[in-house]
Write a protein that holds these residues in place. Structure first.
Motif, PDB file in Angstrom:
ATOM      1  N   LEU A   1      67.610 -15.723  30.084  1.00  0.00           N
ATOM      2  CA  LEU A   1      66.894 -14.463  30.286  1.00  0.00           C
ATOM      3  C   LEU A   1      65.621 -14.415  29.427  1.00  0.00           C
ATOM      4  N   ALA A   2      65.691 -14.906  28.191  1.00  0.00           N
ATOM      5  CA  ALA A   2      64.513 -14.909  27.314  1.00  0.00           C
ATOM      6  C   ALA A   2      63.408 -15.787  27.905  1.00  0.00           C
ATOM      7  N   GLN A   3      63.756 -16.918  28.501  1.00  0.00           N
ATOM      8  CA  GLN A   3      62.750 -17.767  29.127  1.00  0.00           C
ATOM      9  C   GLN A   3      62.150 -17.079  30.350  1.00  0.00           C
ATOM     10  N   LEU A   4      62.961 -16.372  31.074  1.00  0.00           N
ATOM     11  CA  LEU A   4      62.493 -15.717  32.272  1.00  0.00           C
ATOM     12  C   LEU A   4      61.530 -14.567  31.953  1.00  0.00           C
ATOM     13  N   LEU A   5      61.778 -13.865  30.846  1.00  0.00           N
ATOM     14  CA  LEU A   5      60.961 -12.703  30.486  1.00  0.00           C
ATOM     15  C   LEU A   5      59.738 -13.057  29.634  1.00  0.00           C
ATOM     16  N   SER A   6      59.703 -14.266  29.067  1.00  0.00           N
ATOM     17  CA  SER A   6      58.555 -14.629  28.216  1.00  0.00           C
ATOM     18  C   SER A   6      57.344 -14.895  29.091  1.00  0.00           C
ATOM     19  N   PRO A   7      56.147 -14.545  28.598  1.00  0.00           N
ATOM     20  CA  PRO A   7      54.933 -14.736  29.395  1.00  0.00           C
ATOM     21  C   PRO A   7      54.495 -16.191  29.504  1.00  0.00           C
TER      22      PRO A   7
END
Length: 70
Positions: free
Chosen positions: A63-69
């Motif tokens: 999820l963190a990779q998906l939400l990072s710009p």
């Protein structure tokens, strides 16, 4: 004394026109209601939909990779 329908000029043909006008008005109101609700669903559902699609793709991102710009 004439009936109330005759006084107002409402004959069988006018009753059909009134029914058609009522149906058109109901269709217009339903369409307006549906479009307003579709706008709200699209507005609040777009980002969660993108996240859901991203989480179900290959390779599976966190999820963190998906939400990072980046």
């Amino acid at each position: 004394m004439a009936s109330a329908a005759a006084e107002k000029g409402k004959g069988p043909a006018d009753a059909e026109d009134t029914a058609a006008a009522s149906a058109a008005r109901l269709a217009r109101e339903w369409t307006t209601w549906a479009m307003k609700n579709a706008k709200v669903v699209a507005h609040y559902g777009f980002i969660p939909f993108v996240i859901l699609v991203g989480m179900n793709s290959e390779p599976k991102p966190r999820l963190a990779q998906l939400l990072s710009p980046v």
